[in-house]
Write an enzyme that holds these catalytic residues in place. Structure first.
Site, PDB file in Angstrom:
ATOM      1  N   GLU A  50       0.805  -1.420   0.306  1.00 38.36           N
ATOM      2  CA  GLU A  50      -0.254  -0.295   0.145  1.00 38.36           C
ATOM      3  C   GLU A  50       1.163   1.066  -0.263  1.00 38.36           C
ATOM      4  OE1 GLU A  50      -0.961  -2.371   2.182  1.00 38.36           O
ATOM      5  OE2 GLU A  50      -2.844  -3.015   1.665  1.00 38.36           O
ATOM      6  N   PHE A 112     -12.417  -6.630  13.426  1.00 41.96           N
ATOM      7  CA  PHE A 112     -10.850  -7.058  12.902  1.00 41.96           C
ATOM      8  C   PHE A 112     -10.772  -5.546  11.466  1.00 41.96           C
ATOM      9  CE2 PHE A 112      -9.496  -9.303   9.169  1.00 41.96           C
ATOM     10  CZ  PHE A 112      -8.490  -9.992   9.327  1.00 41.96           C
ATOM     11  N   GLN A 113      -9.377  -5.758  11.723  1.00 44.59           N
ATOM     12  CA  GLN A 113      -8.620  -4.878  10.951  1.00 44.59           C
ATOM     13  C   GLN A 113      -9.523  -3.049  10.456  1.00 44.59           C
ATOM     14  OE1 GLN A 113      -8.521  -6.400   6.375  1.00 44.59           O
ATOM     15  NE2 GLN A 113      -6.749  -7.387   7.470  1.00 44.59           N
ATOM     16  N   LYS A 162     -17.279  -0.090   5.166  1.00 49.57           N
ATOM     17  CA  LYS A 162     -18.213  -0.835   4.428  1.00 49.57           C
ATOM     18  C   LYS A 162     -19.363  -1.345   4.290  1.00 49.57           C
ATOM     19  CE  LYS A 162     -17.232  -5.979   3.194  1.00 49.57           C
ATOM     20  NZ  LYS A 162     -16.699  -7.481   4.053  1.00 49.57           N
ATOM     21  N   MET A 473      24.360   8.921   3.709  1.00 51.05           N
ATOM     22  CA  MET A 473      24.276   9.879   4.062  1.00 51.05           C
ATOM     23  C   MET A 473      24.852   9.691   5.696  1.00 51.05           C
ATOM     24  SD  MET A 473      23.898  12.528   3.035  1.00 51.05           S
ATOM     25  CE  MET A 473      23.212  13.905   2.060  1.00 51.05           C
TER      26      MET A 473
END
Lengths: 569, 159
Positions: A50, A112-113, A162, A473
């Site tokens: 993602e 959940f999630q 949802k 760096m």
């Protein structure tokens, strides 16, 4: 028209003219993906993480100036997107990220999630929405795109539960937006602009300080005209590379921590700073009390909060660069450009004294050589993205950027792993252009899974890995400031980059000579396939000049060769 | 520098009355390291806006940033940095019933308040006045062994 919330999301994306969406499906966003499957108004690119989806949408936005769109699911899908949001936020990139959320009835139950996406993203978005009813969904989507692209642009998150994507309702996409609390200022104050122009005319040593806001405002042509008419020397920030064009004789270079000598000296000695869309970042100013110490400051910025945040400003102008510079141009016909000749001469001598330079080698590829070589071979034809670290600074210093939106990098947040997915976005936006990601052996691994995406969708991005087997760096700082204790920066243990690229459906090149470099680049462009060019460079090259963190701009560590030249004189 | 002195300021923030707007305001203060001394919020009658009053402290430069950063929040309609204001705060103080109630009542009267509730074990007083006077009132109540003090936070209106 009656449709589901999921369909509304797709219809809004189509209505906004978005051609490419980057994303990754999951439980809470599945209904939207079901509608994506059925429609043909836009394409969807399945990244393999993602974070990469959001960077790709970001790269698409930076390359085009249009709103980039990414789509992720709830919970971990969203949290993976946070770095992408923060990256876009720090660089004011217009973007809409749509995230799934658990159904309304489950919000607050640790479902959940489930994660509080608007809570987490509040400090790293321009604005965010948790959609609470189906009725408000079309308006929210319209406002999200509007907020993302107007005023000071930025990323906007729309978190959609949802059940709202399932519900069916009436869809009318609004034509216009009316947010009574959000009215960006575009036109600068007329009186303030007049005063600023007067100050320019009476200055002896004015300096144009050009920032990324010019790119965001698509004002490069106006700024070039302004520089041409006034003959005022200019410095660019990291985000403004390409605004004036490398060949412009008025351009001194990039200023700041890794700015060149004449740029930093110009800022230290100027009597009038003319800031267009720059925000006086600490990497630019160095020690604030020494920054432009003898100068009055004109600061043009669309975001009032940027003005006076770090330095006191004498001529504050809140407005869009395009509007303000247009007005300024109307008032400078009588300007006496000879007035600044002595100043231009001084700066010219500074540039002769300490030009941007490095010591090349016949035995090993120097990273600066690789970048200058890319510049010679590709010039303004290529779009250059980069990751974060030494290679990024060398690219900014040595590549001859000729136009805005040619240079795409994470300046504000400094996100390693940005360059490759951003290059995918840029290439998708401009398939006709060669897109090169200049990266390091540290950064590239942070989103290397995008090899698979690039191979699957045939997005031929060329990754030039300047491989010094170090987190370069950090290693450089350890050399300078930590008595060479190379704590956790030695990357001697490496994957076989060539084999890695091939394993994912791309091409790999091992490059250790200049001839191999040219040959690999030529082949990569011809093959038109995603590739890794693994370029072995010398291990201990430093990015110079360097202003140590917190030091005054005029106290630069300069490259070796240049130092010895001066001593010889 | 004259403007680097930390001073107390009261600002009013007029916002759209929508969910999470208060969180946006407070997380801005937390995220950018600004102080909140008191904060009150209530809807503005006959409108879809709310009025947030924040007492804070900072230098002139910090105050300017607070104002500008608040303005940047999308649901913020107006930010008023109060200069000439009427400022009031309310406090509720609970005392044991055994204390000298006529003294307590007289003290409350002196601060424009009084006893608002009496129970078998305690009395509750309420005072509303300027914040500095509220502070003095609370100090003065100490000799009557207050068992609980609840301050309401500042509300202000520009004169």
């Amino acid at each position: 028209m009656q449709m589901s919330g999921a369909q509304m999301v797709c219809e809004a994306i189509i209505a906004e003219g978005v051609k490419t969406v980057f994303g990754y499906p999951g439980g809470a966003i599945m209904h939207v993906y079901d509608e994506i499957y059925k429609q043909n108004g836009f394409e969807h690119i399945l990244n393999r993480h993602e974070q990469a989806s959001v960077h790709a949408a970001d790269g698409y936005a930076r390359a085009t100036g249009e709103v980039g769109v990414a789509m992720v699911t709830s919970g971990p899908g969203f949290t993976n997107a946070v770095t992408g949001l923060a990256t876009a936020y720090m660089d004011s990139i217009p973007m809409v990220v749509i995230s799934g959320q658990v159904p309304l009835s489950l919000i607050g139950t640790d479902g959940f999630q489930e994660i509080d996406a608007v809570g987490i993203s509040r400090p790293c978005t321009k604005h965010n929405f948790l959609v609470r009813t189906l009725e408000e969904l079309p308006r929210v989507l319209k406002e999200a795109f509007y907020i993302a692209r107007t005023g000071r642009p930025g990323p906007v998150l729309v978190d959609v539960p949802k059940d709202i994507t399932v519900d069916i309702g009436e869809f009318v996409y609004p034509d216009s937006v009316n947010i009574p609390t959000y009215k960006p200022t575009y036109k600068g104050n007329r009186r303030q602009i007049e005063k600023a122009v007067e100050a320019i005319k009476s200055a002896k040593k004015p300096l144009l300080y050009l920032g990324g806001g010019i790119v965001l405002s698509n004002a490069s042509d106006l700024v070039r005209e302004f520089a041409l008419k006034t003959q005022i020397p200019a410095v660019e920030t990291l985000m403004a590379r390409g605004v004036l064009g490398a060949k412009n004789p008025l351009l001194l270079g990039m200023l700041g921590m890794h700015g060149n000598y004449s740029s930093n000296m110009a800022m230290s000695e100027t009597d009038l700073v003319i800031s267009f869309g720059a925000r006086f970042d600490d990497r630019v100013t160095g020690k604030l009390s020494e920054f432009a110490k003898y100068a009055d400051i004109i600061h043009v910025d669309i975001d009032a909060a940027n003005i006076g945040k770090l330095v006191d400003v004498d001529y504050p102008i809140v407005g869009d660069i395009t509007e303000v510079v247009t007005k300024m141009l109307e008032q400078i016909d009588d300007i006496d450009t000879d007035r600044y000749q002595a100043w231009r001469d001084i700066l010219g001598r500074y540039n002769e004294l300490h030009p941007q330079s490095y010591v090349d080698s016949d035995e090993v590829i120097k990273p600066q050589w690789a970048i200058e070589r890319l510049g010679e071979l590709l010039g303004e034809k290529a779009i250059i993205t980069s990751d974060v670290g030494q290679h990024q600074m060398w690219a900014a210093q040595h590549y001859p950027f000729d136009r805005p939106r040619q240079w795409i990098n994470s300046g504000g947040l400094g996100t390693m792993g940005f360059g490759f997915p951003a290059a995918l976005g840029a290439k998708r936006a401009h398939p006709e252009k060669t897109v090169i990601n200049i990266t390091g052996d540290g950064s590239i691994l942070m989103n290397m899974q995008e090899l698979v995406t690039a191979a699957e969708y045939k997005i031929p991005v060329i990754n030039v890995i300047l491989n010094n087997h170090f987190l370069g760096m950090v290693r450089q700082w350890q050399t300078f400031f930590y008595e060479k204790r190379y704590s956790e920066t030695d990357l001697s243990f490496q994957p076989n980059f060539k084999a890695l690229a091939e394993a994912c459906g791309g091409i790999g090149y091992d490059v250790s000579t200049k001839e191999e470099f040219d040959a690999a680049l030529k082949d990569a462009i011809e093959q038109d396939k995603v590739c890794f060019m693994n370029v072995q460079t010398n291990r201990f090259e430093d990015v110079l000049p360097m202003v140590p963190s917190g030091g005054a701009l005029f106290n630069m560590m300069l490259p070796q060769k240049v130092l010895s030249n001066t001593e010889a004189k | 520098m004259a403007n680097s002195k930390n001073e107390r300021h009261v600002i009013s923030v007029i916002v759209m009355n929508e969910s999470s707007v208060l969180a946006r305001v407070t997380s801005l203060f937390a995220g950018r390291g600004y102080n909140i001394e008191t904060l009150t919020v209530a809807p503005i009658p006959q409108s879809d806006m709310s009025h947030i009053t924040i007492a804070t402290n900072g230098s002139a430069k910090v105050m300017e940033q607070i104002t500008k950063q608040l303005h940047k929040l999308i649901p913020v309609y107006k930010v008023i940095e109060h200069e000439e204001m009427v400022e009031k705060e309310m406090v509720l103080v609970k005392f044991p019933i055994a204390e000298n109630l006529s003294d307590i009542s007289a003290l409350c009267s002196a601060y424009n308040g009084g006893i608002v509730n009496v129970g078998p074990e305690m009395v509750i007083t309420m005072v509303s006045d300027e914040p500095t006077r509220i502070k003095h009132f609370i100090e003065a109540t100490q000799r009557y062994n207050p068992s609980e003090v609840v301050r309401g936070g500042v509300v202000a209106i520009e004169r």
